[in-house]
Design a protein around this motif. Structure first.
Motif, PDB file in Angstrom:
ATOM      1  N   ARG A  74       0.794  12.331   8.000  1.00  0.00           N
ATOM      2  CA  ARG A  74       2.312  12.814   7.951  1.00  0.00           C
ATOM      3  C   ARG A  74       3.039  12.397   8.813  1.00  0.00           C
ATOM      4  NH1 ARG A  74      -0.140  18.057   5.732  1.00  0.00           N
ATOM      5  NH2 ARG A  74       0.211  18.022   3.674  1.00  0.00           N
ATOM      6  N   ALA A  75       2.482  12.510  10.108  1.00  0.00           N
ATOM      7  CA  ALA A  75       3.113  12.060  11.572  1.00  0.00           C
ATOM      8  C   ALA A  75       3.535  10.317  11.269  1.00  0.00           C
ATOM      9  CB  ALA A  75       2.321  12.238  12.478  1.00  0.00           C
ATOM     10  N   ASP A  76       2.509   9.739  10.778  1.00  0.00           N
ATOM     11  CA  ASP A  76       2.715   8.274  10.810  1.00  0.00           C
ATOM     12  C   ASP A  76       3.992   8.071   9.619  1.00  0.00           C
ATOM     13  OD1 ASP A  76       0.926   7.577  12.500  1.00  0.00           O
ATOM     14  OD2 ASP A  76      -0.725   7.070  11.249  1.00  0.00           O
ATOM     15  N   LEU A  77       3.819   8.566   8.495  1.00  0.00           N
ATOM     16  CA  LEU A  77       4.860   8.339   7.610  1.00  0.00           C
ATOM     17  C   LEU A  77       6.275   9.036   8.000  1.00  0.00           C
ATOM     18  CD1 LEU A  77       2.997   9.457   4.320  1.00  0.00           C
ATOM     19  CD2 LEU A  77       3.635   7.351   4.781  1.00  0.00           C
ATOM     20  N   ARG A  78       6.195   9.824   8.821  1.00  0.00           N
ATOM     21  CA  ARG A  78       7.799  10.532   9.403  1.00  0.00           C
ATOM     22  C   ARG A  78       8.206   9.212  10.428  1.00  0.00           C
ATOM     23  NH1 ARG A  78       5.266  15.596   9.083  1.00  0.00           N
ATOM     24  NH2 ARG A  78       4.445  15.396  11.230  1.00  0.00           N
ATOM     25  N   ALA A  79       7.032   8.741  11.074  1.00  0.00           N
ATOM     26  CA  ALA A  79       7.542   7.758  12.000  1.00  0.00           C
ATOM     27  C   ALA A  79       7.954   6.343  11.322  1.00  0.00           C
ATOM     28  CB  ALA A  79       6.210   7.255  13.046  1.00  0.00           C
ATOM     29  N   LEU A  80       7.632   6.178  10.222  1.00  0.00           N
ATOM     30  CA  LEU A  80       7.974   4.890   9.414  1.00  0.00           C
ATOM     31  C   LEU A  80       9.555   5.279   8.869  1.00  0.00           C
ATOM     32  CD1 LEU A  80       4.856   3.728   7.824  1.00  0.00           C
ATOM     33  CD2 LEU A  80       6.328   2.502   9.699  1.00  0.00           C
ATOM     34  N   SER A  81       9.723   6.728   8.505  1.00  0.00           N
ATOM     35  CA  SER A  81      11.079   6.894   7.643  1.00  0.00           C
ATOM     36  C   SER A  81      11.845   7.434   8.665  1.00  0.00           C
ATOM     37  CB  SER A  81      10.662   7.818   6.624  1.00  0.00           C
ATOM     38  OG  SER A  81      10.271   9.184   7.459  1.00  0.00           O
TER      39      SER A  81
ATOM     40  N   HIS B 280       0.850  -1.362  -0.038  1.00  0.00           N
ATOM     41  CA  HIS B 280       0.149  -0.014  -0.133  1.00  0.00           C
ATOM     42  C   HIS B 280       0.973   1.389   0.137  1.00  0.00           C
ATOM     43  CE1 HIS B 280      -3.880  -1.959  -0.081  1.00  0.00           C
ATOM     44  NE2 HIS B 280      -3.095  -2.966   0.996  1.00  0.00           N
ATOM     45  N   ALA B 281       2.037   1.083   0.528  1.00  0.00           N
ATOM     46  CA  ALA B 281       2.901   2.262   0.774  1.00  0.00           C
ATOM     47  C   ALA B 281       3.490   2.502  -0.934  1.00  0.00           C
ATOM     48  CB  ALA B 281       3.997   1.920   1.453  1.00  0.00           C
ATOM     49  N   GLN B 282       3.834   1.498  -1.403  1.00  0.00           N
ATOM     50  CA  GLN B 282       4.488   1.647  -2.760  1.00  0.00           C
ATOM     51  C   GLN B 282       3.342   2.341  -3.699  1.00  0.00           C
ATOM     52  OE1 GLN B 282       5.689  -2.337  -3.307  1.00  0.00           O
ATOM     53  NE2 GLN B 282       7.950  -1.968  -2.709  1.00  0.00           N
ATOM     54  N   ARG B 283       2.210   1.648  -3.624  1.00  0.00           N
ATOM     55  CA  ARG B 283       1.062   1.923  -4.594  1.00  0.00           C
ATOM     56  C   ARG B 283       0.800   3.519  -4.217  1.00  0.00           C
ATOM     57  NH1 ARG B 283      -3.177  -1.915  -6.297  1.00  0.00           N
ATOM     58  NH2 ARG B 283      -4.357  -0.122  -6.331  1.00  0.00           N
ATOM     59  N   ALA B 284       0.649   4.018  -3.080  1.00  0.00           N
ATOM     60  CA  ALA B 284       0.343   5.333  -2.723  1.00  0.00           C
ATOM     61  C   ALA B 284       1.624   6.364  -3.062  1.00  0.00           C
ATOM     62  CB  ALA B 284       0.365   5.427  -1.209  1.00  0.00           C
ATOM     63  N   ALA B 285       2.894   5.696  -2.955  1.00  0.00           N
ATOM     64  CA  ALA B 285       4.007   6.573  -3.308  1.00  0.00           C
ATOM     65  C   ALA B 285       4.022   6.742  -4.780  1.00  0.00           C
ATOM     66  CB  ALA B 285       5.297   6.101  -2.702  1.00  0.00           C
ATOM     67  N   ARG B 286       3.636   5.551  -5.812  1.00  0.00           N
ATOM     68  CA  ARG B 286       3.551   5.969  -7.059  1.00  0.00           C
ATOM     69  C   ARG B 286       2.553   6.756  -7.486  1.00  0.00           C
ATOM     70  NH1 ARG B 286       4.205  -0.290  -6.802  1.00  0.00           N
ATOM     71  NH2 ARG B 286       6.508  -0.487  -7.162  1.00  0.00           N
ATOM     72  N   ALA B 287       1.204   6.618  -6.749  1.00  0.00           N
ATOM     73  CA  ALA B 287       0.158   7.603  -6.986  1.00  0.00           C
ATOM     74  C   ALA B 287       0.435   9.156  -6.966  1.00  0.00           C
ATOM     75  CB  ALA B 287      -1.148   7.168  -6.425  1.00  0.00           C
ATOM     76  N   LEU B 288       1.082   9.184  -5.675  1.00  0.00           N
ATOM     77  CA  LEU B 288       1.592  10.683  -5.366  1.00  0.00           C
ATOM     78  C   LEU B 288       2.432  11.181  -6.394  1.00  0.00           C
ATOM     79  CD1 LEU B 288       1.521  10.440  -1.673  1.00  0.00           C
ATOM     80  CD2 LEU B 288       0.064  11.753  -2.813  1.00  0.00           C
ATOM     81  N   ALA B 289       3.733  10.048  -6.770  1.00  0.00           N
ATOM     82  CA  ALA B 289       4.599  10.721  -7.541  1.00  0.00           C
ATOM     83  C   ALA B 289       4.070  11.323  -9.185  1.00  0.00           C
ATOM     84  CB  ALA B 289       5.573   9.560  -8.077  1.00  0.00           C
ATOM     85  N   ARG B 290       3.061  10.239  -9.585  1.00  0.00           N
ATOM     86  CA  ARG B 290       2.274  10.802 -10.590  1.00  0.00           C
ATOM     87  C   ARG B 290       1.757  11.811 -10.664  1.00  0.00           C
ATOM     88  NH1 ARG B 290       1.176   5.105 -10.865  1.00  0.00           N
ATOM     89  NH2 ARG B 290      -0.831   5.426 -10.107  1.00  0.00           N
ATOM     90  N   LEU B 291       1.121  12.259  -9.649  1.00  0.00           N
ATOM     91  CA  LEU B 291       0.147  13.478  -9.159  1.00  0.00           C
ATOM     92  C   LEU B 291       1.074  14.619  -9.241  1.00  0.00           C
ATOM     93  CD1 LEU B 291      -2.592  14.520  -8.505  1.00  0.00           C
ATOM     94  CD2 LEU B 291      -1.785  14.287  -6.061  1.00  0.00           C
ATOM     95  N   PHE B 292       2.280  14.691  -8.557  1.00  0.00           N
ATOM     96  CA  PHE B 292       3.339  15.666  -8.554  1.00  0.00           C
ATOM     97  C   PHE B 292       3.986  15.914  -9.740  1.00  0.00           C
ATOM     98  CE2 PHE B 292       1.997  15.626  -3.965  1.00  0.00           C
ATOM     99  CZ  PHE B 292       2.141  16.703  -3.494  1.00  0.00           C
TER     100      PHE B 292
END
Length: 146
Positions: free
Chosen positions: A139-146, A23-35
């Protein structure tokens, strides 16, 4: 010779529905396409924008610092810098105090382009902020994972 047991299809569905990495990979790809689409009029990808923004600081950044910030290895960072260098947007130079260390900085043309692209980035984020119900938690959850 024993016949290998196949994984049941229900397991495949379970992994599809619960796998954080997928799900993180799919979301990252979708966000990357959007930006990428938002930044395309400025001739930048989202990765180039993030890299250039990481160089927007009062003192030139070291390669290791930028690589760490962007979660890249130095080889990947070097490859990502090359097209920006060719376009005259960033400079990679030896550190004046330690010639073994490389520092990175935006050129004046890079600063101008980054400033021109920033409103597209902000507009895209504003749209996402409205679409996602608890954006600050995400945002907080993503920062916690990274």
């Amino acid at each position: 010779m024993s016949k290998q047991q196949m994984i049941p299809f229900q397991t495949t569905l379970f992994v599809k529905d619960t796998c954080l990495c997928l799900h993180a990979q799919r979301a990252a790809r979708a966000l990357a396409r959007l930006f990428d689409e938002a930044l395309k009029p400025h001739g930048l990808t989202n990765g180039q924008f993030s890299l250039m923004m990481s160089l927007n600081r009062p003192v030139p950044a070291g390669m290791a610092d930028v690589a760490h910030l962007l979660a890249m290895d130095r080889t990947t960072l070097t490859a990502a810098l090359k097209p920006l260098e060719r376009r005259g947007l960033v400079i990679v130079a030896a550190d004046e105090k330690d010639k073994r260390r490389k520092v990175l900085r935006l050129t004046p043309a890079g600063e101008v382009l980054l400033a021109a692209a920033l409103p597209a980035w902000r507009e895209t984020h504003a749209t996402l902020d409205q679409r996602l119900p608890d954006i600050e938690r995400l945002r907080a959850d993503l920062r916690a994972l990274s």
